[in-house]
Design a protein around this motif. Structure first.
Motif, PDB file in Angstrom:
ATOM      1  N   ARG A  68       0.818  -1.220   0.000  1.00 48.73           N
ATOM      2  CA  ARG A  68       0.000   0.000   0.000  1.00 48.73           C
ATOM      3  C   ARG A  68       0.854   1.273   0.000  1.00 48.73           C
ATOM      4  NH1 ARG A  68      -3.236  -3.553  -1.856  1.00 48.73           N
ATOM      5  NH2 ARG A  68      -4.662  -4.570  -0.407  1.00 48.73           N
ATOM      6  N   ALA A  69       1.984   1.254   0.742  1.00 51.08           N
ATOM      7  CA  ALA A  69       2.833   2.440   0.769  1.00 51.08           C
ATOM      8  C   ALA A  69       3.426   2.706  -0.608  1.00 51.08           C
ATOM      9  CB  ALA A  69       3.942   2.264   1.809  1.00 51.08           C
ATOM     10  N   THR A  89       2.158   1.776  -3.497  1.00 56.20           N
ATOM     11  CA  THR A  89       1.062   2.186  -4.373  1.00 56.20           C
ATOM     12  C   THR A  89       0.776   3.677  -4.226  1.00 56.20           C
ATOM     13  OG1 THR A  89       0.079  -0.013  -4.247  1.00 56.20           O
ATOM     14  CG2 THR A  89      -1.363   1.785  -4.945  1.00 56.20           C
ATOM     15  N   GLU A  90       0.765   4.143  -2.994  1.00 61.52           N
ATOM     16  CA  GLU A  90       0.509   5.570  -2.782  1.00 61.52           C
ATOM     17  C   GLU A  90       1.665   6.417  -3.298  1.00 61.52           C
ATOM     18  OE1 GLU A  90      -1.277   8.522   0.673  1.00 61.52           O
ATOM     19  OE2 GLU A  90      -1.062   6.359   1.026  1.00 61.52           O
ATOM     20  N   ARG A  91       2.900   5.936  -3.123  1.00 60.61           N
ATOM     21  CA  ARG A  91       4.066   6.693  -3.570  1.00 60.61           C
ATOM     22  C   ARG A  91       4.110   6.803  -5.094  1.00 60.61           C
ATOM     23  NH1 ARG A  91       8.308   3.244  -3.273  1.00 60.61           N
ATOM     24  NH2 ARG A  91       7.722   2.896  -1.106  1.00 60.61           N
ATOM     25  N   PHE A 143      -2.381   7.015  -4.942  1.00 63.36           N
ATOM     26  CA  PHE A 143      -3.669   6.346  -4.795  1.00 63.36           C
ATOM     27  C   PHE A 143      -3.652   5.538  -3.510  1.00 63.36           C
ATOM     28  CE2 PHE A 143      -6.726   2.921  -5.688  1.00 63.36           C
ATOM     29  CZ  PHE A 143      -7.768   3.592  -6.334  1.00 63.36           C
ATOM     30  N   THR A 144      -4.572   5.841  -2.621  1.00 56.53           N
ATOM     31  CA  THR A 144      -4.650   5.121  -1.349  1.00 56.53           C
ATOM     32  C   THR A 144      -5.701   4.032  -1.458  1.00 56.53           C
ATOM     33  OG1 THR A 144      -4.035   7.108  -0.118  1.00 56.53           O
ATOM     34  CG2 THR A 144      -5.086   5.337   1.124  1.00 56.53           C
ATOM     35  N   HIS A 145      -5.275   2.804  -1.188  1.00 54.17           N
ATOM     36  CA  HIS A 145      -6.214   1.693  -1.294  1.00 54.17           C
ATOM     37  C   HIS A 145      -6.075   0.770  -0.098  1.00 54.17           C
ATOM     38  CE1 HIS A 145      -8.980  -1.029  -3.203  1.00 54.17           C
ATOM     39  NE2 HIS A 145      -8.155  -2.037  -2.986  1.00 54.17           N
ATOM     40  N   ARG A 146      -7.207   0.287   0.380  1.00 54.61           N
ATOM     41  CA  ARG A 146      -7.227  -0.622   1.514  1.00 54.61           C
ATOM     42  C   ARG A 146      -8.272  -1.692   1.266  1.00 54.61           C
ATOM     43  NH1 ARG A 146      -9.494   0.894   7.582  1.00 54.61           N
ATOM     44  NH2 ARG A 146      -8.959  -1.081   8.619  1.00 54.61           N
ATOM     45  N   GLU A 158     -12.313   8.626  -9.740  1.00 51.08           N
ATOM     46  CA  GLU A 158     -11.526   9.784  -9.323  1.00 51.08           C
ATOM     47  C   GLU A 158     -11.944  11.041 -10.069  1.00 51.08           C
ATOM     48  OE1 GLU A 158      -8.434   9.466  -6.982  1.00 51.08           O
ATOM     49  OE2 GLU A 158      -9.998   8.009  -6.495  1.00 51.08           O
TER      50      GLU A 158
END
Length: 408
Positions: free
Chosen positions: A304-305, A307-309, A313-316, A362
């Motif tokens: 996840r880190a 992906t956001e970098r 995009f923040t995904h959980r 988005e």
């Protein structure tokens, strides 16, 4: 982490790093049709397994994302061989073991996990107690009777909660961790176990590599699968410790690079902050982008880190979040299009209808790609209709419905 005292030879923009990562994961450029599903597995080095099956199981979604509508039976056969497989009939191309999580791994990587098998064998504390003699009994039965599930070995559970394993289940799972048995396929999502000495080709069935060499090879392969990565990214791919990565990365063949914007707050500003596969730097990352719905367990986005970098995009995964607290849905699948993550959708199947319980977009430019991805996915799993129940933001519900009509 690469030394920050001097500037690296290669500096990358965030956009270049993103493209390199996409190409390394097989999602930018022409798909490897000739290599097929096995080629995808070898290229990625690990395909995560998971029990959740909404659109399809995750290990099916990964090759689908890269190859298109490959047959689901083709996926299983590529991993495990034909359904009538018997020991010795055909050398396996994959095995299941603990990597990033429970993963399908290329058979060639069996020697690389000797370090983990040794660590399990040296372990002196286990959650489950194992009655005396059961371990040897399980191995003896597999030797005499051939591949079996835990149920066939004597029952998987004692009748209590899911973790209330039977003695035979404890024994065979521990033997798998030790490398004495191997999962040769999944049958109804149950592992089918066989003796490793019988299932793994003799040329690969050894623990000759020392820990340093195992780790060096795994870090090198993770770097190739990621394209460009921080030390934390490299460690996460096969769930190594960062100090293990630090001990071998300089000898891995990966090269230090600097990616603008990848520093942590307070970090250095001129030195290298990542490692790259030299082959990934040899030519610009260009080619056709896939438009597709991704499994949350896809190796492009399982960290996840990272992906956001890379994507902002923040995904959980919200499967284990209480339903009233979910923002996007039980198994929200990110939408990849044009090399960007443009939204997500929580799918379900009702007969021959693919239901988008919640499509979150988005921007308005995600409407057409989402419609195309939903229609393509529906056809792949045997659905001929798509129904949308909820869209965020609500003003894009109409455009998405109209786009689906044109794609359908």
């Amino acid at each position: 982490m690469p030394a920050q005292g001097s500037a690296p030879e290669v500096s990358l923009t965030p956009d270049e790093a993103r493209r390199i990562a996409l190409r390394a994961q097989g999602l930018l450029g022409a798909p490897d049709r000739r290599g097929g599903v096995r080629g995808v597995l070898r290229h990625l080095g690990a395909v995560q397994l998971d029990t959740i099956s909404v659109l399809a199981r995750s290990h099916e979604l990964i090759p689908y994302a890269r190859l298109g509508a490959v047959g689901r039976d083709t996926v299983e056969t590529a991993y495990w061989g034909p359904q009538d497989h018997t020991a010795g009939q055909r050398p396996p191309t994959a095995f299941e073991y603990w990597s990033h999580a429970a993963c399908v791994l290329p058979i060639e990587e069996w020697p690389h996990f000797a370090f983990r098998r040794r660590a399990y064998r040296a372990r002196d504390h286990w959650h489950h107690e194992l009655p005396s003699g059961v371990h040897d009994l399980v191995l003896s039965r597999l030797a005499q009777e051939g591949p079996m599930t835990a149920t066939e070995l004597g029952g998987a559970k004692n009748g209590g909660p899911w973790w209330d394993w039977s003695a035979s289940k404890i024994a065979v799972e521990r033997a798998l961790m030790f490398g004495e048995v191997v999962c040769v396929r999944r049958r109804g999502w149950k592992r089918v176990y066989d003796l490793a000495e019988r299932a793994i080709p003799s040329t690969l069935f050894h623990d000759e590599l020392d820990d340093h060499e195992c780790l060096r090879r795994l870090v090198r392969l993770a770097g190739a699968s990621l394209g460009v990565a921080t030390r934390a990214d490299l460690a996460d791919y096969h769930r190594l410790r960062t100090e293990q990565v630090d001990a071998v990365v300089a000898d891995s063949g990966l090269v230090p690079v600097r990616v603008a914007g990848w520093d942590r707050p307070g970090g250095g500003t001129t030195g290298a902050n990542a490692w790259a596969d030299p082959a990934a730097l040899a030519a610009p990352a260009r080619g056709r982008h896939r438009t597709v719905l991704l499994s949350p367990f896809d190796s492009l986005i399982w960290d996840r880190a990272r992906t956001e970098r890379i994507f902002g995009f923040t995904h959980r995964l919200e499967a284990y979040v209480p339903k009233p607290r979910r923002m996007y849905g039980y198994f929200a699948m990110p939408l990849l299009s044009g090399g960007r993550l443009l939204g997500r959708v929580d799918p379900a199947r009702e007969g021959r209808t693919l239901v988008a319980r919640h499509a979150s977009l988005e921007t308005a430019r995600a409407v057409e790609p989402m419609a195309g991805a939903l229609v393509e996915a529906a056809g792949w799993v045997g659905c001929d209709q798509v129904r949308v129940e909820r869209v965020t933001p609500p003003e894009l519900a109409g455009p998405l419905t109209r786009a689906l009509a044109t794609h359908g």
